[in-house]
Design a protein around this motif. Structure first.
Motif, PDB file in Angstrom:
ATOM      1  N   LEU A  81       3.435   5.597  -5.790  1.00 42.70           N
ATOM      2  CA  LEU A  81       3.181   6.222  -6.832  1.00 42.70           C
ATOM      3  C   LEU A  81       2.454   7.111  -7.549  1.00 42.70           C
ATOM      4  CD1 LEU A  81       2.692   2.565  -8.248  1.00 42.70           C
ATOM      5  CD2 LEU A  81       5.063   4.347  -8.634  1.00 42.70           C
ATOM      6  N   ILE A  82       1.585   7.495  -6.986  1.00 43.76           N
ATOM      7  CA  ILE A  82       0.480   8.045  -7.292  1.00 43.76           C
ATOM      8  C   ILE A  82       0.859   9.670  -6.591  1.00 43.76           C
ATOM      9  CG2 ILE A  82      -1.369   9.286  -5.952  1.00 43.76           C
ATOM     10  CD1 ILE A  82      -2.825   6.199  -5.264  1.00 43.76           C
ATOM     11  N   LEU A 102       0.818  -1.318  -0.016  1.00 48.53           N
ATOM     12  CA  LEU A 102      -0.381   0.212   0.061  1.00 48.53           C
ATOM     13  C   LEU A 102       0.493   1.360   0.306  1.00 48.53           C
ATOM     14  CD1 LEU A 102      -2.783  -1.281   2.570  1.00 48.53           C
ATOM     15  CD2 LEU A 102      -2.539  -0.777   0.095  1.00 48.53           C
ATOM     16  N   LEU A 103       2.049   1.309   0.780  1.00 44.27           N
ATOM     17  CA  LEU A 103       2.716   2.283   0.799  1.00 44.27           C
ATOM     18  C   LEU A 103       3.366   3.127  -0.535  1.00 44.27           C
ATOM     19  CD1 LEU A 103       4.279   2.247   4.712  1.00 44.27           C
ATOM     20  CD2 LEU A 103       3.346   4.101   3.289  1.00 44.27           C
ATOM     21  N   PHE A 104       4.300   1.647  -1.956  1.00 46.86           N
ATOM     22  CA  PHE A 104       4.660   1.921  -2.897  1.00 46.86           C
ATOM     23  C   PHE A 104       3.484   2.288  -3.090  1.00 46.86           C
ATOM     24  CE2 PHE A 104       7.728  -1.051  -1.152  1.00 46.86           C
ATOM     25  CZ  PHE A 104       9.143  -0.488  -1.478  1.00 46.86           C
ATOM     26  N   ILE A 147       5.402  11.988  -0.676  1.00 48.03           N
ATOM     27  CA  ILE A 147       6.105  11.185  -1.406  1.00 48.03           C
ATOM     28  C   ILE A 147       7.365  11.533  -0.116  1.00 48.03           C
ATOM     29  CG2 ILE A 147       8.594  10.907  -3.116  1.00 48.03           C
ATOM     30  CD1 ILE A 147       7.203  12.561  -4.632  1.00 48.03           C
ATOM     31  N   ALA A 148       8.051  12.322   0.566  1.00 48.52           N
ATOM     32  CA  ALA A 148       8.599  12.251   1.875  1.00 48.52           C
ATOM     33  C   ALA A 148       7.573  11.820   3.043  1.00 48.52           C
ATOM     34  CB  ALA A 148       9.441  13.461   2.489  1.00 48.52           C
ATOM     35  N   LEU A 205       9.561   7.956   4.563  1.00 42.46           N
ATOM     36  CA  LEU A 205       9.377   7.831   6.006  1.00 42.46           C
ATOM     37  C   LEU A 205       9.000   6.211   6.772  1.00 42.46           C
ATOM     38  CD1 LEU A 205      10.968   8.741   8.466  1.00 42.46           C
ATOM     39  CD2 LEU A 205       8.861  10.116   9.397  1.00 42.46           C
ATOM     40  N   SER A 206       7.527   6.408   5.704  1.00 46.22           N
ATOM     41  CA  SER A 206       6.707   5.019   6.425  1.00 46.22           C
ATOM     42  C   SER A 206       7.365   3.938   5.751  1.00 46.22           C
ATOM     43  CB  SER A 206       5.496   4.985   5.917  1.00 46.22           C
ATOM     44  OG  SER A 206       4.347   4.514   6.605  1.00 46.22           O
TER      45      SER A 206
END
Length: 121
Positions: free
Chosen positions: A21-22, A15-17, A58-59, A63-64
């Motif tokens: 991308l979004i 989900l983070l990737f 994005i940052a 970090l997450s």
């Protein structure tokens, strides 16, 4: 095939990737707003705030991702009704596609909601 247990760490990373991308697509699409800026270089243009939001997204996503990778324990997630989730994920883009290309918002929305209610019973 029964898919009932999912690792929370793997799901979080996927989900983070996707969110990353979004953010990248949002940043790249804000480049088209840079042409709307005035010719003087000292002023903020129309693309300044969207680019700032995209960079923050994005940052925070990076970090997450780092925090998720460094996390020691991973919980198991039980997906009891995973077929309903997959059906909803498949039907939603079909609904949006039909709404945009065919029109008839009320009719298509009625059919979409009726289908979801029938699936979820």
């Amino acid at each position: 095939m029964e898919v009932s247990i999912l690792n929370s760490k793997v799901l979080s990373l996927v989900l983070l990737f996707g969110i990353g991308l979004i953010g990248i697509v949002y940043y790249l699409s804000s480049n088209s707003l840079m042409g709307l800026a005035s010719s003087s270089s000292g002023e903020m243009g129309a693309g300044y705030f969207p680019r700032l939001l995209a960079l923050i997204l994005i940052a925070l996503t990076i970090l997450s991702i780092i925090q998720t990778i460094l996390e020691k324990e991973s919980r198991k997630i039980d997906l009891g009704n995973w077929k309903m989730v997959v059906a909803t994920i498949i039907l939603s883009p079909i609904y949006i596609f039909l709404w945009v290309n065919v029109g008839y918002f009320y009719i298509i929305t009625f059919i979409f909601l009726f289908g979801l209610i029938y699936i979820f019973q």
